[in-house]
Enzyme design. Structure first.
Site, PDB file in Angstrom:
ATOM      1  CE  LYS A  94      -4.208  -1.867   2.136  1.00 41.33           C
ATOM      2  NZ  LYS A  94      -3.900  -3.274   1.920  1.00 41.33           N
TER       3      LYS A  94
ATOM      4  CD  GLU B 152      -4.876   5.567   4.044  1.00 39.11           C
ATOM      5  OE1 GLU B 152      -4.404   5.151   2.974  1.00 39.11           O
ATOM      6  OE2 GLU B 152      -6.045   5.318   4.424  1.00 39.11           O
TER       7      GLU B 152
ATOM      8  CG  HIS C 205     -12.378  -3.194   8.145  1.00 41.58           C
ATOM      9  ND1 HIS C 205     -12.502  -1.835   7.915  1.00 41.58           N
ATOM     10  CD2 HIS C 205     -11.963  -3.323   9.437  1.00 41.58           C
ATOM     11  CE1 HIS C 205     -12.155  -1.177   9.004  1.00 41.58           C
ATOM     12  NE2 HIS C 205     -11.831  -2.053   9.943  1.00 41.58           N
TER      13      HIS C 205
ATOM     14  NE  ARG D 242      -8.400  -9.911  -5.175  1.00 38.42           N
ATOM     15  CZ  ARG D 242      -9.546  -9.456  -4.697  1.00 38.42           C
ATOM     16  NH1 ARG D 242     -10.640  -9.538  -5.442  1.00 38.42           N
ATOM     17  NH2 ARG D 242      -9.632  -8.902  -3.501  1.00 38.42           N
TER      18      ARG D 242
END
Length: 638
Positions: A116, A200, A235, A297
């Protein structure tokens, strides 16, 4: 063009890929573990190869076994589906090195988007908006603490190699940061063998918006518009839809253009998804939508994109992997209507969403044109893999129509004895805020117990169960029609710790609409009343009420004597009279208790059907009686 395709996956995605390959004239090879020896995807393929024990680490995650299976069967290509090895750059390279076609992006593209922090840095340089935060190499506690202070609380700690919500923590205050960081790093190390993190800014009113992109080896990249995946639990996505509600054309153009730039930055080929987080506190705005990550994907939720565009993304994957160009140009793609997908999981919402495993003794999906599944009635939900039973996908001209169609399909889906989240999802999509598109990723957590379905059957379910428990189902009357059978046409049924005697005539009369379809009973009241279906499964009657399942046991049935009339008080089951409240010749009023019968350790009160006088009292306290015994008669008042 590919001639024989091995699918390195299982379940519904394997069945999905097989369906398209067969339509294209491509032979298919399935792989399977011990647990999947009789699975639907194994029998659907042209060939199947056993690759090991049930644990995925010893079968589906062993790349060498999968490549060997492809060689053994003469397959010339491997499609990884999603999950398992689908985003493993090493496996992709091994497939290519073995002389096989890899149905997916280049290994270099997978690596570029695999971490990430590196992906964010790459996206920033490509002009793609990224969430404010820190993704530097200095992982010291001191540096991370300082960066969190600079960003401003609340902040989000994320594992750079994370996924599925693992290695992720929201921190609301400086005093909580170090403990959350340690916890996050431990989980990341255990899950991904990499404990590095990034920080973040925590987005208020976050919505999860993602864009489907597609590239080919000729330099073309297109987008197929966006999806909203905001309804998540821990999540994990539960409901996805396309297009994103509330997305205006200017914002759509900006976010989709950013997604195309992202794909081009990694020379992308095949199907991929650029995921964004949107600050929707003031609606969807282009300047408040930030890059989150790329999934290299096919996505679980790809059917909603297919439904609104008319594109078969698996076909595109196979064509592009074979060297062809993308079949359509950007200007030839458009949005048609609205689509919603619900993931039907084998889990029990009433027990904290604990997984539910076992044999699917009864399985019947609600009426939709598209249901993606890898199981069938008689199959087994094992503890080894993802507990998803199916994906139910609705498509309508409007979002409201798509919601209504999906709600009805979920409400009439029947799964037994495995528990599912169908009732939970029914409540979620029927919630006023969902219908009004007041969405964010905290929707499910915020609604809490309001979304958890009934844990005990309601009155209507008892009546439907009573009707299921008798051969009278085949005599279903027209709406509102009362049968001219004796009033004491009853059935005794039990559920959980409760037992009741149901007057079948009254049950039929109270049920406004009853239909028998393929041996199953379907019942619904008018207006907003629940939709119920039911079936006799073995020795039990199971009623499905708005997606929740309730089991009933038939105890005994009484139809009255040959010359019975409405005043005859008949024993509905064998038992003991433990109390008699009236005497012969006594005047009684409608509903007054006459006596109490004990059976199956439960008490059942027998009451007067109307005003009248007790005659022919034939029992006393302590009497043992058989089913259909005449206990007394109430003569109606003149």
């Amino acid at each position: 063009m590919i001639t024989k395709l091995l699918i390195a996956n299982r379940g519904e995605i394997a069945c999905r890929i097989i369906r398209t390959a067969r339509a294209m004239g491509i032979a298919t090879v399935a792989v399977y573990s011990d647990a999947d020896a009789k699975a639907l995807h194994v029998r659907s393929a042209d060939e199947a190869v056993h690759i090991g024990p049930s644990p995925a680490a010893e079968s589906y995650l062993v790349g060498a076994k999968i490549i060997a299976a492809a060689k053994e069967t003469g397959a010339d290509a491997i499609h990884p589906g999603y999950g398992f090895l689908s985003e493993n750059a090493g496996f992709a390279q091994a497939v290519i090195d073995a002389g096989l076609i890899w149905v997916g992006p280049k290994p270099a593209s997978i690596r570029a988007m695999g971490l990430k922090d590196a992906a964010k840095q790459l996206m920033r340089s490509a002009g793609v908006p990224v969430t404010p935060g820190y993704d530097g190499s200095d992982q010291s506690v001191e540096r991370l603490t300082a960066e969190a202070e600079a960003i401003g609380y609340p902040v989000l700690i994320k594992a750079v190699a994370g996924g599925g919500g693992k290695g992720m923590r929201k921190v609301d205050a400086p005093a909580d940061f170090e403990a959350a960081l340690e916890s996050c790093k431990r989980e990341a190390k255990a899950s991904f063998s990499n404990d590095e993190v990034l920080l973040e800014k925590w987005i208020t009113s976050p919505r999860h918006i993602e864009v489907q992109v597609f590239g080919d080896s000729h330099g073309n990249v297109v987008h197929l518009f966006e999806r909203d995946c905001s309804l998540q639990r821990r999540h994990q996505k539960v409901i996805e839809e396309a297009p994103a509600p509330g997305m205006d054309e200017a914002t759509r153009e900006a976010i989709c253009a950013a997604a195309v730039r992202a794909a081009k930055a990694v020379d992308y080929e095949g199907a991929g998804t650029i995921e964004f987080i949107a600050d929707a506190s003031e609606g969807l705005r282009a300047d408040r939508i930030f890059f989150m990550e790329m999934n290299t994907r096919l996505q679980v939720e790809h059917p909603v994109t297919e439904e609104i565009t008319g594109v078969d993304l698996v076909e595109w994957q196979l064509r592009v992997a074979s060297g062809e160009a993308i079949p359509l140009k950007q200007e030839e793609l458009s949005i048609n209507g609205h689509a919603i997908e619900a993931r039907l999981y084998a889990e029990d919402p009433a027990k904290g969403f604990l997984p539910s495993t076992g044999r699917l003794e009864h399985l019947k999906f609600g009426d939709l044109e598209r249901v993606e599944t890898g199981v069938e009635e008689g199959g087994v939900i094992s503890p080894f893999y993802d507990p998803m039973i199916a994906k139910l996908v609705s498509h309508g001209d409007t979002r409201e129509q798509a919601i209504d169609d999906l709600k009805y399909a979920l409400a009439t889906t029947e799964v037994w004895p495995v528990r599912t989240n169908a009732g939970f999802v029914v409540r979620a999509i029927d919630d006023e805020d969902f219908r009004d598109a007041a969405l964010d990723t905290g929707f499910i957590e915020r609604k809490g117990d309001k979304l958890v379905p009934l844990t005990e059957p309601d009155e209507a379910a008892w009546k439907v169960a009573a009707m299921l428990s008798t051969d009278r189902c085949n005599e279903a009357p027209l709406a509102g029609f009362r049968l001219n059978a004796p009033k004491r046409n009853t059935v005794a049924i039990s559920s959980l710790d409760d037992m009741r005697v149901i007057d079948l005539d009254q049950a039929w009369s109270d049920t406004l609409r009853v239909v028998l379809e393929d041996g199953d009973l379907y019942s619904t009241d008018s207006g907003d009343a629940p939709v119920m279906t039911g079936a006799v499964i073995g020795e039990t009657a199971v009623v499905f009420n708005e997606g929740s399942a309730f089991e009933f046991a038939l105890t005994a049935r009484g139809t009255g004597h040959q010359h019975a009339h409405d005043g005859d008080i008949i024993a509905p089951m064998p038992g003991k009279v433990i109390a008699v409240d009236v005497s012969e010749g006594q005047a009684v009023t409608a509903g007054q208790r006459l006596m109490v019968l004990e059976a199956m350790k439960m008490e059942h009160a027998l009451t007067a059907p109307f005003d009248g006088t007790v005659t022919g009292l034939s029992v006393s306290a302590g009497s043992q009686v058989q089913v259909e015994a005449l206990l007394c008669v109430v003569e109606p008042s003149e």
